[in-house]
Scaffold this motif. Structure first.
Motif, PDB file in Angstrom:
ATOM      1  N   ILE A 181      15.701   1.670   6.816  1.00  0.00           N
ATOM      2  CA  ILE A 181      14.607   0.882   6.238  1.00  0.00           C
ATOM      3  C   ILE A 181      13.593   1.797   5.576  1.00  0.00           C
ATOM      4  CG2 ILE A 181      12.637  -0.595   6.805  1.00  0.00           C
ATOM      5  CD1 ILE A 181      14.350  -1.815   9.016  1.00  0.00           C
ATOM      6  N   VAL A 182      13.226   2.860   6.304  1.00  0.00           N
ATOM      7  CA  VAL A 182      12.222   3.779   5.761  1.00  0.00           C
ATOM      8  C   VAL A 182      12.751   4.449   4.503  1.00  0.00           C
ATOM      9  CG1 VAL A 182      10.952   5.907   6.210  1.00  0.00           C
ATOM     10  CG2 VAL A 182      11.094   4.157   7.969  1.00  0.00           C
ATOM     11  N   ASP A 183      13.995   4.925   4.557  1.00  0.00           N
ATOM     12  CA  ASP A 183      14.556   5.571   3.363  1.00  0.00           C
ATOM     13  C   ASP A 183      14.536   4.628   2.172  1.00  0.00           C
ATOM     14  OD1 ASP A 183      17.122   7.566   5.068  1.00  0.00           O
ATOM     15  OD2 ASP A 183      14.975   7.871   4.759  1.00  0.00           O
ATOM     16  N   GLU A 231       7.934 -18.791   7.011  1.00  0.00           N
ATOM     17  CA  GLU A 231       9.312 -18.386   7.244  1.00  0.00           C
ATOM     18  C   GLU A 231       9.545 -16.941   6.815  1.00  0.00           C
ATOM     19  OE1 GLU A 231      12.100 -21.056   5.521  1.00  0.00           O
ATOM     20  OE2 GLU A 231      13.826 -19.764   5.923  1.00  0.00           O
ATOM     21  N   GLN A 232       8.957 -16.545   5.673  1.00  0.00           N
ATOM     22  CA  GLN A 232       9.104 -15.165   5.189  1.00  0.00           C
ATOM     23  C   GLN A 232       8.416 -14.180   6.137  1.00  0.00           C
ATOM     24  OE1 GLN A 232       7.385 -15.872   1.315  1.00  0.00           O
ATOM     25  NE2 GLN A 232       9.399 -15.806   0.301  1.00  0.00           N
ATOM     26  N   VAL A 233       7.249 -14.571   6.638  1.00  0.00           N
ATOM     27  CA  VAL A 233       6.550 -13.713   7.609  1.00  0.00           C
ATOM     28  C   VAL A 233       7.407 -13.533   8.851  1.00  0.00           C
ATOM     29  CG1 VAL A 233       4.564 -13.563   9.147  1.00  0.00           C
ATOM     30  CG2 VAL A 233       4.248 -14.269   6.776  1.00  0.00           C
ATOM     31  N   GLN A 283      10.794 -10.363  12.455  1.00  0.00           N
ATOM     32  CA  GLN A 283      12.007 -10.193  13.251  1.00  0.00           C
ATOM     33  C   GLN A 283      12.767  -8.941  12.839  1.00  0.00           C
ATOM     34  OE1 GLN A 283      14.145 -13.878  12.742  1.00  0.00           O
ATOM     35  NE2 GLN A 283      12.546 -15.099  13.758  1.00  0.00           N
ATOM     36  N   ARG A 284      12.837  -8.681  11.540  1.00  0.00           N
ATOM     37  CA  ARG A 284      13.659  -7.560  11.083  1.00  0.00           C
ATOM     38  C   ARG A 284      12.965  -6.208  11.266  1.00  0.00           C
ATOM     39  NH1 ARG A 284      16.812 -10.110   5.793  1.00  0.00           N
ATOM     40  NH2 ARG A 284      17.894 -11.730   7.003  1.00  0.00           N
ATOM     41  N   ILE A 291      12.938  -9.813   0.663  1.00  0.00           N
ATOM     42  CA  ILE A 291      12.884 -10.017   2.111  1.00  0.00           C
ATOM     43  C   ILE A 291      14.281 -10.296   2.650  1.00  0.00           C
ATOM     44  CG2 ILE A 291      11.999 -11.566   3.917  1.00  0.00           C
ATOM     45  CD1 ILE A 291       9.462 -11.861   2.180  1.00  0.00           C
ATOM     46  N   GLU A 292      15.074 -10.995   1.899  1.00  0.00           N
ATOM     47  CA  GLU A 292      16.433 -11.309   2.349  1.00  0.00           C
ATOM     48  C   GLU A 292      17.266 -10.035   2.466  1.00  0.00           C
ATOM     49  OE1 GLU A 292      19.280 -13.644   3.846  1.00  0.00           O
ATOM     50  OE2 GLU A 292      17.281 -14.299   3.258  1.00  0.00           O
ATOM     51  N   ARG A 293      17.051  -9.076   1.564  1.00  0.00           N
ATOM     52  CA  ARG A 293      17.823  -7.819   1.613  1.00  0.00           C
ATOM     53  C   ARG A 293      17.273  -6.856   2.660  1.00  0.00           C
ATOM     54  NH1 ARG A 293      16.957  -8.092  -3.948  1.00  0.00           N
ATOM     55  NH2 ARG A 293      15.573  -6.287  -3.808  1.00  0.00           N
TER      56      ARG A 293
END
Length: 920
Positions: free
Chosen positions: A255-257, A212-214, A219-220, A245-247
């Motif tokens: 995301i990169v920053d 599920e985490q993968v 997806q994100r 992972i939730e955040r």
């Protein structure tokens, strides 16, 4: 200082440890072997370079020759870009591109000639060759893109190009896609699939995440590999993986920053500082990093970063050179600017000093410019001038000049002079004069006590270039006066240069003597010009400057032609050509210029076959060659040969010549507009020719002047033609007096070539006025006035039916004279008969055979049909070549085949015949 390319730019990256196998992408790359171009285009962080490294490391492709070039912002100039490409190809196919690499030294760069030569070399490669251009997006240059399109359009079948880029290049991708000549790998292809994401996170990174985490991370990130790498790095040793992972959300930039902040915050201060302070370097090695950071652990730190997967990429097998992942470097640079903006100029200056001390002048200048240390950048450029001039890398110097602030250039006498040279090449004569004035002022400042020299940035720069600079400035002023038609000024500045040149400065003395010779030539003193210019050529020989010596032979030949000695012109050009050919590719430019000169001499002698042969030999270099003073002459010579094929083709060549012509080093004794006017007169387009004469302000009452002589003799031809067209106008009456004045001037100055032409025109002028006896006498004098009458054929035959009629009468009259009273007439008659035999057989020609039926006509090839369709347009020959992405010389060959197959001799007739046969 030496100019060299960093070998690490040519390093084919090794496959990365733990790379996730992606057979679907390997198959796409394999299919690219059927296309000339494989485009790998995706945003940063999608694994483009890693994919190519893995594919090229596959054992199944080991038999292929692979050339790799890692591009960066410093490769935006075409000369630098193509130097890198050729050097890369030479690492895969030794010996390929050596001629093309030599041609890159010309300024401005003749890209299509360089690429044509390179493609011809690659065509002989025995194996498949793959050229990979990595990070092409860093090359933001339309000129590079235009050249790359030409290169790709003409690739031999065994050569394939892979372009890896963050954004689509400005290339005709749609056209290639329709043709099936393009293979593409896009971001959608490069994104990790869910299975690949799981293989990376749990296999390569060893995170042991739940399915599920993968899936959540997959997806994100939408399969974005860089984000997954950063996520894996941040998740390492975290106990709150689920919360992290939730955040994990947001668009790519945020995301990169976020992740880079997470990475940087978890690094020790020493590592974080090292990362920020070395981020501005395109390539990293221990000693360079030490010089920039002021530390002594650069080598050890780079190995530590590699082991920690902190986005460093090795560039060689010895682990001496690295680079940061580009996305990572971009973010690091942004952080550096945000946190320590005052450090950035200092870091660039330290890098510049290191590169200078290690002989990499271009990198040293680039970092000095980036660090806004403009005086230092100018000083480095000054020190590099001798090396750049020897290797003919003017384009590199001009690139620096464009990047430097004007104030820094104006403080440097050397850079002012060469900036003036750049402006002269572009035709900006007013700008040249301003730069030379600035050079004089800067030189005066530099010659004051030490403080002044230091202020000028010339401390330690007392090189031969600087010692010769006063003479160099005077030579440029002579050239400027020459371009403006100021004969007296040319001579005065040239004498000043000669006085200032030292006894051992052979090049300066030769150039100064050359300008004195050119000034004498422009003044009509051909004999004096020959003596002085011959001395100049000898000085160039003493200076060891063989290329300029051989090229100058062309000008010397022009002077011998003006003196009425075409045989001598032919002899010296032939001798020089043999020397040039013996030296091979290094003398190719001089060889081409000599071929063009010989073409004109052969044409004048009536040998059109040899004239065409010389042009054909020269075309590969001259047609697409560097913007030299003499490049336009190939088009002029081609126009003269093409007159017999039709005036439209000749005028097209002359239009090309006019675009290329730049006033400068040589007297414009044969203006292109006057040559066009002669074509119009021969064509019967007298209205256009008359418009030219009015615009030029020409009159039969003008004083005799050598610089105007060619135009005046063109005016005479126009007046004679007008008299033929309208006999009652007496248009040619004024031409006789003008010719008398021109003859007196030419005779007094020893211009034997002019004397022959003037007497020939006197014959035509008297004839059209009804003075047949005077016409024949003038014609005989024209024959007798030259020691080499057999070298003048086209001069007479180009005048058409009126001259043919005169020649026939001259030949027949002498046959009726007694031999003891007509020796002179007999010689004239023999020469007249020879001309008639060459150009106008006295016997009527047999009727042309009936045209073959269409079924019996040799079919046109597909390419010939393409050329034929464009002949039915307003496009010139060169424009047709560009439209079809072929060379102009190839267009000429196709056109000749079309004419032969259709049984025509002109473009218009070809189109008409093709319409009749239903070919259009």
């Amino acid at each position: 200082m030496k100019r060299s390319m960093m070998a690490t730019k040519l390093y084919v990256p090794a496959p990365r440890r733990g790379f996730v196998a992606r057979p679907r992408l390997r198959e796409k790359l394999r299919l690219g072997s059927d296309s000339g171009l494989t485009l790998v285009s995706a945003p940063a962080g999608f694994g483009k370079t890693a994919l190519l490294a893995d594919w090229l490391g596959d054992a199944t492709v080991q038999e292929r020759r692979v050339a790799w070039l890692s591009l960066d912002a410093g490769d935006g100039e075409p000369a630098t870009f193509w130097s890198g490409v050729i050097t890369s190809l030479q690492s895969a196919v030794p010996g390929v591109g050596s001629t093309a690499l030599e041609l890159i030294g010309s300024s401005p760069l003749a890209t299509e000639l360089v690429l044509t030569t390179l493609v011809n070399d690659l065509a002989a490669a025995p194996q498949d060759v793959w050229l990979v251009l990595d990070d092409y997006h860093t090359v933001d240059s339309q000129a590079v893109g235009t050249g790359l399109a030409y290169f790709l359009e003409n690739l031999p079948p065994q050569v394939h190009v892979v372009v890896s880029t963050r954004s689509d290049p400005d290339l005709p991708l749609s056209r290639w896609r329709v043709r099936g000549e393009l293979a593409e790998i896009r971001a959608a292809d490069l994104r990790f699939t869910p299975d690949e994401t799981a293989a990376y996170l749990n296999g390569v990174a060893g995170l042991d995440l739940a399915a599920e985490q993968v899936n959540t991370l997959d997806q994100r990130t939408e399969g974005w590999i860089a984000a997954l790498q950063l996520a894996a790095l941040s998740l390492r040793d975290r106990e709150d993986a689920a919360a992290f992972i939730e955040r994990f959300a947001g668009d790519h930039r945020y995301i990169v920053d976020y992740l880079v902040e997470e990475v940087l915050e978890h690094q020790p201060d020493a590592v974080r500082s090292f990362l920020l302070h070395t981020a501005l370097l395109d390539r990293l090695t221990g000693p360079l990093c030490d010089a920039v950071t002021g530390r002594d652990d650069g080598g050890t730190m780079l190995l530590t970063l590699e082991r920690a997967n902190l986005f460093v990429v090795p560039l060689d097998d010895q682990r001496e050179w690295y680079r940061y992942h580009h996305l990572f470097a971009d973010v690091l640079r942004g952080r550096l600017l945000s946190e320590e903006p005052a450090q950035v100029p200092l870091l660039h200056r330290r890098a510049s000093h290191w590169y200078e001390s290690h002989g990499h002048v271009e990198d040293a200048v680039r970092h000095a410019l980036a660090g806004q240390d403009f005086d230092r950048a100018a000083h480095l450029a000054e020190l590099a001038v001798p090396m750049l001039r020897r290797s003919r890398q003017d384009a590199v110097l001009f690139g620096w000049l464009k990047a430097l602030p004007d104030a820094a250039i104006r403080r440097s006498p050397l850079l002012n002079v060469f900036y003036g040279g750049m402006l002269m090449a572009s035709g900006d004569l007013a700008g040249v004069e301003q730069r030379l004035d600035d050079a004089d002022r800067a030189l005066a400042e530099a010659q004051r006590p030490a403080a002044g020299a230091a202020a000028a940035g010339l401390e330690g720069a007392e090189t031969q270039e600087l010692q010769m600079l006063p003479a160099t400035i005077a030579m440029y002023r002579a050239s400027l006066a020459q371009a403006r038609g100021d004969v007296a000024g040319t001579s005065a500045h040239a004498r000043r240069a000669l006085d200032m040149a030292g006894p051992d400065h052979h090049f300066a003395r030769g150039a100064a003597a050359a300008f004195l010779g050119l000034a004498a030539w422009a003044d009509g003193d051909v004999l004096g010009a020959l003596e002085t210019f011959t001395q100049a050529v000898a000085s160039l020989r003493a200076a060891g400057n063989l290329l300029d010596e051989l090229s100058s032979t062309v000008i010397l030949a022009d002077m011998w032609l003006a003196a009425g000695r075409p045989g001598e012109a032919r002899r010296i050009c032939g001798n020089a050509l043999r020397q040039a050919d013996a030296r091979g590719d290094s003398m190719m430019r001089a060889s081409a210029e000599l071929q063009v000169a010989l073409s004109e001499i052969c044409r004048q002698a009536g040998d059109l076959s040899d004239a065409n042969r010389h042009l054909e030999t020269a075309s590969a270099f001259v047609e697409k060659g560097p913007m030299t003073e003499s490049r336009y002459r190939w088009f002029v010579a081609s126009a003269l040969v093409a007159q017999d094929e039709g005036p439209d083709l000749a005028l097209s060549y002359l239009d090309q010549a006019a675009e290329l012509f730049r006033p400068g080093f040589f007297p414009d004794v044969r203006p292109i507009p006057a040559i066009k006017a002669r074509v119009w007169v021969r064509q019967g387009n007298l209205s256009e020719a008359a418009s030219w004469a009015r615009a030029a302000g020409l009159s039969v009452r003008d004083d005799a002047s050598y610089m105007q002589e060619y135009s005046h003799l063109t005016l005479v031809r126009l007046l004679i033609a007008q008299q033929h067209a309208h006999p009652d106008t007496n248009a040619a009456a004024g031409a006789v007096d003008l010719l008398d004045r021109l003859l007196a001037s030419a005779t007094d100055s020893g211009r034997g070539g002019s004397v022959v032409e003037i007497r020939m025109l006197q014959a035509l002028a008297h004839d059209v006025l009804g003075h047949r006896r005077q016409a024949l006498e003038a014609l005989g004098a024209a024959f007798a006035g030259s020691p080499e009458p057999d070298e003048y054929v086209r001069l007479f035959l180009d005048e058409g039916p009126p001259m043919i009629e005169l020649l026939r009468e001259a030949a027949s009259e002498a046959m009726h004279d007694a031999p003891d009273t007509a020796t002179h007439d007999a010689a004239a008659a023999a020469h007249a008969q020879r001309l008639l035999t060459l150009g106008a057989p006295s016997e009527p020609q047999p009727p042309r055979p009936a045209e073959r039926p269409p079924s019996d006509v040799d079919p046109l090839s597909e390419r010939e049909l393409q050329v034929l369709r464009l002949l039915d347009s307003e496009l010139s020959g060169p424009e047709i070549a560009r439209a079809l992405f072929i060379s102009h010389n190839t267009v000429r060959t196709h056109t000749k085949h079309i004419f032969t197959k259709l049984g025509v001799t002109s473009r218009r007739a070809a189109v008409s015949r093709a319409r009749d046969r239903g070919l259009m």
